[in-house]
Design a protein around this motif. Structure first.
Motif, PDB file in Angstrom:
ATOM      1  N   SER A  21      31.762  32.610  44.587  1.00  0.00           N
ATOM      2  CA  SER A  21      31.455  32.126  45.939  1.00  0.00           C
ATOM      3  C   SER A  21      30.975  30.678  45.912  1.00  0.00           C
ATOM      4  O   SER A  21      30.820  30.075  44.852  1.00  0.00           O
ATOM      5  CB  SER A  21      30.348  32.997  46.547  1.00  0.00           C
ATOM      6  OG  SER A  21      29.099  32.612  46.002  1.00  0.00           O
ATOM      7  N   ASP A 154      31.558  44.189  57.248  1.00  0.00           N
ATOM      8  CA  ASP A 154      32.512  43.182  57.732  1.00  0.00           C
ATOM      9  C   ASP A 154      32.205  42.816  59.190  1.00  0.00           C
ATOM     10  O   ASP A 154      32.171  41.632  59.560  1.00  0.00           O
ATOM     11  CB  ASP A 154      33.925  43.771  57.584  1.00  0.00           C
ATOM     12  CG  ASP A 154      34.985  42.914  58.243  1.00  0.00           C
ATOM     13  OD1 ASP A 154      35.182  41.778  57.780  1.00  0.00           O
ATOM     14  OD2 ASP A 154      35.604  43.382  59.225  1.00  0.00           O
ATOM     15  N   GLN A 155      31.932  43.833  59.994  1.00  0.00           N
ATOM     16  CA  GLN A 155      31.650  43.579  61.417  1.00  0.00           C
ATOM     17  C   GLN A 155      30.391  42.722  61.589  1.00  0.00           C
ATOM     18  O   GLN A 155      30.343  41.820  62.422  1.00  0.00           O
ATOM     19  CB  GLN A 155      31.479  44.913  62.139  1.00  0.00           C
ATOM     20  CG  GLN A 155      31.206  44.758  63.631  1.00  0.00           C
ATOM     21  CD  GLN A 155      31.285  46.095  64.341  1.00  0.00           C
ATOM     22  OE1 GLN A 155      32.098  46.964  63.992  1.00  0.00           O
ATOM     23  NE2 GLN A 155      30.444  46.282  65.337  1.00  0.00           N
ATOM     24  N   VAL A 157      29.212  40.498  59.570  1.00  0.00           N
ATOM     25  CA  VAL A 157      29.517  39.092  59.261  1.00  0.00           C
ATOM     26  C   VAL A 157      30.267  38.459  60.428  1.00  0.00           C
ATOM     27  O   VAL A 157      29.978  37.330  60.855  1.00  0.00           O
ATOM     28  CB  VAL A 157      30.323  38.986  57.944  1.00  0.00           C
ATOM     29  CG1 VAL A 157      30.883  37.585  57.759  1.00  0.00           C
ATOM     30  CG2 VAL A 157      29.434  39.358  56.761  1.00  0.00           C
ATOM     31  N   ARG A 158      31.229  39.199  60.968  1.00  0.00           N
ATOM     32  CA  ARG A 158      32.008  38.644  62.090  1.00  0.00           C
ATOM     33  C   ARG A 158      31.136  38.419  63.327  1.00  0.00           C
ATOM     34  O   ARG A 158      31.403  37.530  64.133  1.00  0.00           O
ATOM     35  CB  ARG A 158      33.185  39.559  62.434  1.00  0.00           C
ATOM     36  CG  ARG A 158      34.230  39.470  61.356  1.00  0.00           C
ATOM     37  CD  ARG A 158      35.418  40.373  61.532  1.00  0.00           C
ATOM     38  NE  ARG A 158      36.092  40.471  60.243  1.00  0.00           N
ATOM     39  CZ  ARG A 158      36.905  39.536  59.756  1.00  0.00           C
ATOM     40  NH1 ARG A 158      37.184  38.469  60.469  1.00  0.00           N
ATOM     41  NH2 ARG A 158      37.451  39.668  58.556  1.00  0.00           N
ATOM     42  N   TYR A 164      26.838  36.676  54.322  1.00  0.00           N
ATOM     43  CA  TYR A 164      27.502  37.324  53.181  1.00  0.00           C
ATOM     44  C   TYR A 164      27.057  38.782  53.131  1.00  0.00           C
ATOM     45  O   TYR A 164      26.021  39.147  53.695  1.00  0.00           O
ATOM     46  CB  TYR A 164      27.073  36.668  51.861  1.00  0.00           C
ATOM     47  CG  TYR A 164      27.343  35.196  51.726  1.00  0.00           C
ATOM     48  CD1 TYR A 164      28.572  34.734  51.234  1.00  0.00           C
ATOM     49  CD2 TYR A 164      26.361  34.253  52.042  1.00  0.00           C
ATOM     50  CE1 TYR A 164      28.808  33.370  51.062  1.00  0.00           C
ATOM     51  CE2 TYR A 164      26.596  32.891  51.882  1.00  0.00           C
ATOM     52  CZ  TYR A 164      27.822  32.455  51.395  1.00  0.00           C
ATOM     53  OH  TYR A 164      28.038  31.112  51.230  1.00  0.00           O
ATOM     54  N   VAL A 165      27.818  39.582  52.351  1.00  0.00           N
ATOM     55  CA  VAL A 165      27.426  40.987  52.207  1.00  0.00           C
ATOM     56  C   VAL A 165      27.282  41.389  50.747  1.00  0.00           C
ATOM     57  O   VAL A 165      27.905  40.805  49.860  1.00  0.00           O
ATOM     58  CB  VAL A 165      28.419  41.937  52.907  1.00  0.00           C
ATOM     59  CG1 VAL A 165      28.449  41.670  54.400  1.00  0.00           C
ATOM     60  CG2 VAL A 165      29.810  41.857  52.293  1.00  0.00           C
ATOM     61  N   LEU A 182      36.689  45.531  51.013  1.00  0.00           N
ATOM     62  CA  LEU A 182      36.154  44.297  51.622  1.00  0.00           C
ATOM     63  C   LEU A 182      37.166  43.150  51.504  1.00  0.00           C
ATOM     64  O   LEU A 182      37.314  42.346  52.438  1.00  0.00           O
ATOM     65  CB  LEU A 182      34.818  43.917  50.986  1.00  0.00           C
ATOM     66  CG  LEU A 182      33.625  44.779  51.446  1.00  0.00           C
ATOM     67  CD1 LEU A 182      32.405  44.520  50.576  1.00  0.00           C
ATOM     68  CD2 LEU A 182      33.281  44.526  52.913  1.00  0.00           C
ATOM     69  N   ASN A 183      37.873  43.065  50.385  1.00  0.00           N
ATOM     70  CA  ASN A 183      38.905  42.022  50.262  1.00  0.00           C
ATOM     71  C   ASN A 183      39.972  42.209  51.334  1.00  0.00           C
ATOM     72  O   ASN A 183      40.399  41.246  51.972  1.00  0.00           O
ATOM     73  CB  ASN A 183      39.557  42.042  48.875  1.00  0.00           C
ATOM     74  CG  ASN A 183      38.679  41.337  47.846  1.00  0.00           C
ATOM     75  OD1 ASN A 183      37.793  40.555  48.200  1.00  0.00           O
ATOM     76  ND2 ASN A 183      38.930  41.621  46.583  1.00  0.00           N
ATOM     77  N   THR A 187      36.325  39.962  54.073  1.00  0.00           N
ATOM     78  CA  THR A 187      34.914  39.617  53.855  1.00  0.00           C
ATOM     79  C   THR A 187      34.573  39.989  52.418  1.00  0.00           C
ATOM     80  O   THR A 187      34.140  41.105  52.152  1.00  0.00           O
ATOM     81  CB  THR A 187      34.002  40.400  54.829  1.00  0.00           C
ATOM     82  OG1 THR A 187      34.342  40.031  56.167  1.00  0.00           O
ATOM     83  CG2 THR A 187      32.519  40.107  54.613  1.00  0.00           C
TER      84      THR A 187
END
Ligand code: NDP
Length: 330
Positions: A21, A154-155, A157-158, A164-165, A182-183, A187
């Motif tokens: 990252s 993911d939600q 983060v959006r 980040y998670v 997640l990929n 995310t």
């Protein structure tokens, strides 16, 4: 109350890249599991946060349930952020988690979307933050589809509630599956938070390979085995130590003769290296750079100073590593 951060705070700390990252974490991070709750002394917590930040510790790790009572560590941290650290928010990486029991009923723990989203909203309120830098699923949930738990991350983060998670305490197989999901969602998994220390090496059996193959970072919790990997228990159990206190996760019974025997020998080696045992234990966790950051706890300002000084000697000779293996066998 005013606080002005030490102007030399970035001089001596080491910062390591988290997997593939763009984010760097300090080699030593501070967790607020113990000693920052409603039952603890506010002034001590405040002084430890000041000292940590002054020494270049930019990462502070929380969870919804830290206290006691649950939630009070986030409240205490939020108060300090608001009153003293507000000018430094962009210099800090703040994480929180959800997974363990937080409120009554079927939606107050584990890994459903219902729980994770509601819990993070509560955490943000308690800390007075618009977002956290890292949000974790605190433990795998055997009864919720992994797609749902990862979908919630993911939600989040959006929605801009986390940048980040991460996941904590997932085994190698669960982690590989989480990475893939997640990929696919777009995310990527930033980081894994496992327990890891000289006395607890489960991540060496597969998990570390999954993380390095997939460019995921790691932050090791309980690197001092809650204080056992220091010299504090060598001559008995001090009354102000975690093992002596009620309602902690370190039972007195864990201070056995076998543990103390190992601790004495490890301490001798540490002294030969010009360190104390806590410092050598942290250097060991960070060896070969397989772990991004060692996530310590502290009950006193002086422990943070001592632990950060571990960075003065992070190198091990092959002979020293072999001696450690021998000591840990006995
Ligand atoms: P450590 O293994 O670093 O233990 C910290 C404790 O050891 C301190 O509170 C203190 O206890 C003692 N200590 C620390 N430094 C020294 C020193 N130099 N000399 C003597 N004693 C020392 O980690 P923790 O168990 O506190 O966990 C660290 C963090 O990891 C937590 O705050 C949390 O953020 C995270 N965590 C995450 C979990 C997860 O499920 N993801 C689970 C557990 C922790 P004492 O009171 O005896 O002075």
């Amino acid at each position: 109350m005013t606080y002005t951060a030490n102007k030399d705070r970035y001089r001596d700390m080491k910062y390591n890249r988290v997997g593939n990252s763009g984010l760097l974490l300090p080699a030593i991070s501070l967790g607020l599991w113990h000693n920052f709750g409603g039952v603890d002394t506010y002034e001590n917590g405040r002084a430890m946060l000041h000292k940590a930040f002054d020494l270049g510790i930019t990462h502070f790790d929380l969870a919804n349930n830290y206290g006691p009572p649950p939630g009070s560590a986030e409240e205490m941290f939020g108060k300090i952020i608001k009153t003293e650290f507000a000018p430094y928010r962009d210099e800090m990486v703040i994480s929180t988690k959800a997974g363990y029991h937080m409120w009554d009923g079927p939606y107050g723990e584990w890994g459903s979307k219902k729980y994770l989203i509601a819990s993070l909203d509560q955490s943000l309120k308690r800390m007075g933050l618009d977002y956290v830098d890292v949000f974790y699923s605190h433990r795998p949930d055997p009864n919720t589809p992994l797609e749902e738990t990862m979908g919630a991350l993911d939600q989040i983060v959006r929605q801009g509630k986390a940048l980040y998670v991460g996941i904590s305490s997932y085994d190698a197989v669960q982690t590989a599956e989480a990475v893939k999901i997640l990929n696919d969602l777009g995310t990527p998994l930033l980081i894994h938070q496992p327990s890891y220390s000289m006395f607890n090496r489960w991540i060496e059996d597969g998990l570390q390979d999954v993380l390095s193959e997939n460019g995921v970072g790691s932050i090791a919790f309980c690197p001092l085995e809650q204080g056992l990997l220091t010299n504090k228990y060598i001559s008995g159990i001090p009354s102000d130590s975690r093992a002596a206190k009620a309602n902690t996760f370190l039972d007195k019974d864990r201070v056995t003769d076998q543990v103390l025997n190992r601790v004495r020998h490890l301490n001798e080696l540490a002294v030969e290296r010009g360190q104390n045992l806590a410092q050598m234990a942290l250097a060991w966790v960070l060896r070969e750079r397989r772990v991004t950051s060692a996530l310590i706890g502290a009950s006193k300002v002086s422990q943070i100073e001592e632990n950060v000084a571990a960075l003065n000697n992070l190198e091990f000779t092959a002979e020293e590593l072999a001696r450690i293996e021998e000591i840990l066998k006995n």
